[in-house]
Design an enzyme around this catalytic site. Sequence first.
Site, PDB file in Angstrom:
ATOM      1  N   ASP A  33      21.151  40.077 -21.974  1.00 55.41           N
ATOM      2  CA  ASP A  33      21.706  39.588 -20.716  1.00 55.41           C
ATOM      3  C   ASP A  33      20.979  38.355 -20.206  1.00 55.41           C
ATOM      4  OD1 ASP A  33      23.615  41.515 -20.572  1.00 55.41           O
ATOM      5  OD2 ASP A  33      22.579  42.770 -19.114  1.00 55.41           O
ATOM      6  N   LYS A  55      25.884  37.275 -17.732  1.00 56.99           N
ATOM      7  CA  LYS A  55      26.911  37.108 -16.703  1.00 56.99           C
ATOM      8  C   LYS A  55      26.251  36.580 -15.440  1.00 56.99           C
ATOM      9  CE  LYS A  55      28.324  41.387 -17.143  1.00 56.99           C
ATOM     10  NZ  LYS A  55      29.076  42.648 -16.912  1.00 56.99           N
ATOM     11  N   MET A 170      21.916  42.196  -5.368  1.00 58.61           N
ATOM     12  CA  MET A 170      23.128  41.375  -5.504  1.00 58.61           C
ATOM     13  C   MET A 170      23.784  41.147  -4.135  1.00 58.61           C
ATOM     14  SD  MET A 170      24.710  43.212  -8.906  1.00 58.61           S
ATOM     15  CE  MET A 170      24.592  44.856  -8.165  1.00 58.61           C
TER      16      MET A 170
END
Length: 349
Positions: A33, A55, A170
């Site tokens: 990742d 991502k 996030m």
Amino acid sequence: MKVYLIGAGPGDPGLLTIKGKDVLQKADVVVYDYLASDALLGYARPDAERVYVGKIAGNHALSQDGINKLIVEKAKEGKIVARLKGGDPYIFGRGGEEAEELLAAGVPFEEIPGISSTIAGPAYAGIPLTHRNFSSSVTLITGHENPDKPGSVHNWKALAASANTLVFVMGMKNLPDIARNLIEAGLPADTPAALVHWGTTAKHRSLAATIGTLPEEAVKNGFTNPSVIVVGKVVSLHDRLNWFEQKPLLGRSVVVTRAREQASGLAAQLAELGAEVIQFPTIDIRPLADYADVDAAVRDLPRYDWLIFTSANGVKCFWERLEAQGLDARALHGLQVAAIGPATAQAVR
């Protein structure tokens, strides 16, 4: 065939578990990742296939469905797959979804837990998530959803009244809404709150304020994702326990150009001082195809007056050829030896 869902930790490569490292060293394929440290790829076999599936908001190298399909396909080729995920795979990492896909496809798997950024980032910023005087529980919350949407999974009144530590991940885009909802639900606006950006890495920095002022301070100080939001009285310990940000090279990047096999010591020292170490070897040390000329010179040492070494590599390779001829240090009798390096060269008999 087998897939290992490995927690890469929060960014500091030293926080990878020993089991995670062992699996990386034997894997045929490493699927990694955006938040997985590049340094960890150095543990993979040189011939291992490396596939980036990071991502970032608005820029996905591969969709989640695509990632699921990829790890299943690689495993069914009979390969050992290391799925390297930032933090812990099962804490806001969608590792559970990947495990379900593997189970449905009949692919054996293991989950290797990692140290979550929700814990490590605040810890490096001097914020213990629990403390006898301030908080006896922690709530981990995703800040990715729209706090105003109907049917929000968050019970803002319960969160505001809990008197524990709240950790949002996030959530930078929604920070103003998070702060507003907590205050409207009854959380005092002067409750300590903090941001930890790129926690545990050389890019690490933190900001302590209150939940009422944090959105404005975040903009003023340029805080963006990836940042962890911490709310609670434990944040009051930030200024006293903030050990990581005292490192003198934190925030600096240093390029090390030595051969990779010789750079580890220097790289470790720089990293310990807080630097981001970028290894960019400008030379590559390889064995000669034919050592006949070198071996002949080693056997003929008595006819020389001086033996001069211009690098540590020269010393190492010379000694290997000396031993290959069945010789030892006695073969240097009568020679003057000089070494050229950082210290002043000295000749010895």
